[in-house]
Design an enzyme around this catalytic site. Structure first.
Site, PDB file in Angstrom:
ATOM      1  N   HIS A  56       0.822  -1.210   0.000  1.00 38.98           N
ATOM      2  CA  HIS A  56       0.000   0.000   0.000  1.00 38.98           C
ATOM      3  C   HIS A  56       0.859   1.264   0.000  1.00 38.98           C
ATOM      4  O   HIS A  56       0.501   2.264  -0.642  1.00 38.98           O
ATOM      5  CB  HIS A  56      -0.911   0.009   1.234  1.00 38.98           C
ATOM      6  CG  HIS A  56      -1.812   1.190   1.291  1.00 38.98           C
ATOM      7  ND1 HIS A  56      -2.939   1.309   0.527  1.00 38.98           N
ATOM      8  CD2 HIS A  56      -1.745   2.332   2.029  1.00 38.98           C
ATOM      9  CE1 HIS A  56      -3.528   2.457   0.777  1.00 38.98           C
ATOM     10  NE2 HIS A  56      -2.830   3.101   1.696  1.00 38.98           N
ATOM     11  N   ARG A 151     -30.553  32.190  12.786  1.00 37.24           N
ATOM     12  CA  ARG A 151     -31.078  31.071  11.980  1.00 37.24           C
ATOM     13  C   ARG A 151     -32.463  31.434  11.427  1.00 37.24           C
ATOM     14  O   ARG A 151     -32.803  31.065  10.290  1.00 37.24           O
ATOM     15  CB  ARG A 151     -31.134  29.782  12.801  1.00 37.24           C
ATOM     16  CG  ARG A 151     -32.063  29.854  13.994  1.00 37.24           C
ATOM     17  CD  ARG A 151     -32.325  28.521  14.651  1.00 37.24           C
ATOM     18  NE  ARG A 151     -33.098  28.699  15.879  1.00 37.24           N
ATOM     19  CZ  ARG A 151     -33.922  27.809  16.366  1.00 37.24           C
ATOM     20  NH1 ARG A 151     -34.095  26.658  15.751  1.00 37.24           N
ATOM     21  NH2 ARG A 151     -34.578  28.040  17.487  1.00 37.24           N
ATOM     22  N   SER A 178     -35.385  22.961  12.575  1.00 38.85           N
ATOM     23  CA  SER A 178     -34.468  23.555  13.550  1.00 38.85           C
ATOM     24  C   SER A 178     -33.468  24.502  12.904  1.00 38.85           C
ATOM     25  O   SER A 178     -33.067  25.499  13.507  1.00 38.85           O
ATOM     26  CB  SER A 178     -33.718  22.449  14.296  1.00 38.85           C
ATOM     27  OG  SER A 178     -34.605  21.661  15.057  1.00 38.85           O
ATOM     28  N   GLU A 204     -24.570  13.526   7.602  1.00 43.93           N
ATOM     29  CA  GLU A 204     -23.895  14.792   7.310  1.00 43.93           C
ATOM     30  C   GLU A 204     -22.802  14.629   6.252  1.00 43.93           C
ATOM     31  O   GLU A 204     -22.657  15.464   5.356  1.00 43.93           O
ATOM     32  CB  GLU A 204     -23.314  15.385   8.593  1.00 43.93           C
ATOM     33  CG  GLU A 204     -24.337  15.979   9.539  1.00 43.93           C
ATOM     34  CD  GLU A 204     -24.998  14.941  10.434  1.00 43.93           C
ATOM     35  OE1 GLU A 204     -24.641  13.738  10.313  1.00 43.93           O
ATOM     36  OE2 GLU A 204     -25.853  15.313  11.258  1.00 43.93           O
ATOM     37  N   HIS A 254     -27.208  26.732  15.760  1.00 47.52           N
ATOM     38  CA  HIS A 254     -26.959  26.307  17.141  1.00 47.52           C
ATOM     39  C   HIS A 254     -25.460  26.409  17.427  1.00 47.52           C
ATOM     40  O   HIS A 254     -24.775  25.432  17.687  1.00 47.52           O
ATOM     41  CB  HIS A 254     -27.485  24.892  17.378  1.00 47.52           C
ATOM     42  CG  HIS A 254     -28.974  24.782  17.227  1.00 47.52           C
ATOM     43  ND1 HIS A 254     -29.633  25.118  16.057  1.00 47.52           N
ATOM     44  CD2 HIS A 254     -29.943  24.360  18.095  1.00 47.52           C
ATOM     45  CE1 HIS A 254     -30.935  24.922  16.216  1.00 47.52           C
ATOM     46  NE2 HIS A 254     -31.158  24.469  17.446  1.00 47.52           N
ATOM     47  N   ASP A 262     -29.562  21.338  25.689  1.00 49.42           N
ATOM     48  CA  ASP A 262     -29.066  20.153  24.977  1.00 49.42           C
ATOM     49  C   ASP A 262     -27.724  19.679  25.525  1.00 49.42           C
ATOM     50  O   ASP A 262     -27.342  18.526  25.345  1.00 49.42           O
ATOM     51  CB  ASP A 262     -28.928  20.435  23.474  1.00 49.42           C
ATOM     52  CG  ASP A 262     -30.282  20.429  22.779  1.00 49.42           C
ATOM     53  OD1 ASP A 262     -31.281  20.077  23.442  1.00 49.42           O
ATOM     54  OD2 ASP A 262     -30.344  20.781  21.600  1.00 49.42           O
ATOM     55  N   ARG A 313     -29.033  29.820  17.743  1.00 48.01           N
ATOM     56  CA  ARG A 313     -30.348  29.280  18.094  1.00 48.01           C
ATOM     57  C   ARG A 313     -31.168  30.360  18.798  1.00 48.01           C
ATOM     58  O   ARG A 313     -32.371  30.492  18.566  1.00 48.01           O
ATOM     59  CB  ARG A 313     -30.191  28.067  19.011  1.00 48.01           C
ATOM     60  CG  ARG A 313     -31.527  27.495  19.473  1.00 48.01           C
ATOM     61  CD  ARG A 313     -31.365  26.501  20.604  1.00 48.01           C
ATOM     62  NE  ARG A 313     -32.624  25.839  20.914  1.00 48.01           N
ATOM     63  CZ  ARG A 313     -32.813  25.036  21.941  1.00 48.01           C
ATOM     64  NH1 ARG A 313     -31.815  24.801  22.779  1.00 48.01           N
ATOM     65  NH2 ARG A 313     -33.974  24.469  22.152  1.00 48.01           N
TER      66      ARG A 313
END
Length: 459
Positions: A56, A151, A178, A204, A254, A262, A313
């Site tokens: 490799h 936001r 959100s 994501e 956020h 949270d 947020r």
């Protein structure tokens, strides 16, 4: 992938005929995306290095190459051998491509004759040009309209400009409400090809990769959204967008401990610094709704790399631009938001995002003590770095050594702007679970604490 109802094939990846047949079958499948799982051997055919880690990272070596050629039935001489049949095949590629391009241009000429107005839009759209006058659709924000999280302001901007920018398309990693990134009145793309709302799912990295693919194709201005703390999951995609200069827009909401209850798992600390460390990624953290509108304008006009919009947020006051300088100055990366009035300039407070408001309040406390204090809104380090030396000196004069940077994030990188005699009010530990306002107070992001930290620089 089979559970997602993909067309899945499994083959011997060292069997050229199997590869050819699998590709043909994938092209013939018109109703589902395809995945070909190919089982291969690294250094296939090498008597001593096949299936080894050594193959490799290191060349086989001259002797092993000779042995591999013999094992595969390949001529050992000349050293670099290309069969005439292979050479002839590859030389046909240019001719085949020219023929296909001629056919396409003929079809497009017929389309242009039938639909001249639509055809005239093709080249500008494919080149990423924006319609003339689209900026006029940007909303105006006034303090009378009440406080807005950036936001929320971003969502209002998106929906205001969507009708004027038909190539704008995007979505979120299962966080559309959100992140406020749903284009209202437009269909879901998976339900209709006319749709402009993409549901990427809780993926994501895949979202980032899909955005890159759309940007590479051209003719589309893609955006994708998630919480800032989850930017880590898509970092390789972001890095590749920056490396290949793709005009992708990321909406990261956020953005600090202001997230609140949270807790630390969802409260970004090191993320701003890590994004700013990526070359050719422009990071913009607006202080209010007016800066957010300009940030979107800059993001859409920037075609040489991706832009990350960092949004709150929590709700924030809307800066009254009848009193403060115009928000268009966001394009400079940093600008003087409030000038020293109590006397000569002795102190500079620089901040981004929600902390700009606390800095403005701290300035009032300092000015009441006769300390001439300037507040600099600094939404984008990258844009500020692009400005002339004279402009940067105008905003941050070298003669003023007392400088305090205020940002609810890792202080990494701020030393460049505050200098050795300045200070940074940041966060070097993880967050906690509590109401956002309580956290910001406990972590020192109050006007009173900012004023104390700043005044200490004058002693």
């Amino acid at each position: 992938f089979e559970a997602y109802v993909w067309h899945v094939q499994e083959i011997d990846g060292n069997d050229l005929r199997a590869i050819t047949n699998a590709l043909a079958a994938a092209r013939a499948e018109l109703n589902h995306p395809s995945l070909i799982r190919a089982h291969t051997h690294i250094a296939y055919g090498s008597p001593h290095k096949q299936d080894t880690a050594e193959a490799h990272g290191s060349p086989l070596g001259k002797q092993e190459i000779q042995l591999t050629k013999k094992a595969l039935g390949w001529p050992t001489e000349p050293e670099f051998y290309v069969p005439q049949e292979a050479l002839d095949h590859f030389r046909q590629v240019a001719e085949r491509g020219q023929s296909q391009e001629t056919q396409w241009r003929t079809r497009f000429a017929a389309y242009a004759a039938a639909y001249p107005e639509l055809a005239a839009q093709w080249d500008p759209i494919l080149q990423g040009e924006l319609p003339q006058g689209w900026q006029e659709s940007l909303p105006t924000f006034l303090p009378e309209g009440g406080e807005l999280a950036t936001r929320q302001a971003s969502g209002k901007v998106l929906n205001a400009i969507a009708a004027q920018l038909p190539t704008l398309i995007g979505g979120s990693a299962d966080l559309a409400p959100s992140t406020d990134t749903l284009l209202k009145g437009w269909e879901e793309f998976h339900l209709s090809p006319r749709g402009r709302n993409l549901r990427f799912g809780v993926r994501e990295h895949a979202m980032g990769a899909i955005l890159n693919g759309m940007a590479l194709h051209g003719g589309i201005r893609p955006y994708g959204a998630t919480f800032l703390v989850f930017a880590d999951y898509m970092r390789p995609s972001i890095r590749l967008a920056a490396l290949t200069k793709l005009p992708v827009i990321y909406v990261f909401t956020h953005d600090s401990i202001g997230v609140g209850e949270d807790g630390p798992t969802h409260q970004p600390i090191e993320h701003l610094a890590s994004l700013r460390a990526i070359p050719n990624l422009t990071v913009i953290r607006p202080a209010d709704a007016t800066e957010t509108a300009v940030a979107w304008k800059l993001a859409l006009e920037r075609r040489t790399g991706p832009v990350a919009l960092i949004l709150t947020r929590q709700k924030l006051p809307v800066l009254d631009r009848r009193i403060f300088p115009p928000a268009d100055l966001v394009a400079q990366g940093a600008y003087t938001l409030a000038e020293a009035e109590a006397g000569p300039l002795r102190l500079i407070l620089m901040a981004t995002g929600s902390e700009v408001h606390a800095a403005l309040q701290a300035r009032k406390l300092l000015e009441a003590k006769g300390i001439g204090t300037r507040v600099v809104s600094m939404p984008s380090w990258e844009l500020f770095a692009e400005q002339s030396k004279a402009y940067r000196e105008e905003v941050l004069p070298a003669a003023v050594k007392a400088r305090l940077a205020v940002e609810a994030a890792s202080p990494m990188g701020w030393r460049e702007y505050v200098g050795e005699q300045g200070d940074v009010l940041g966060i070097s530990r993880f967050g906690a679970s509590a109401p956002g306002a309580v956290l910001l107070e406990k972590y020192g992001f109050t006007p009173e604490n900012i004023a104390v930290r700043a005044e200490a620089l004058l002693r």
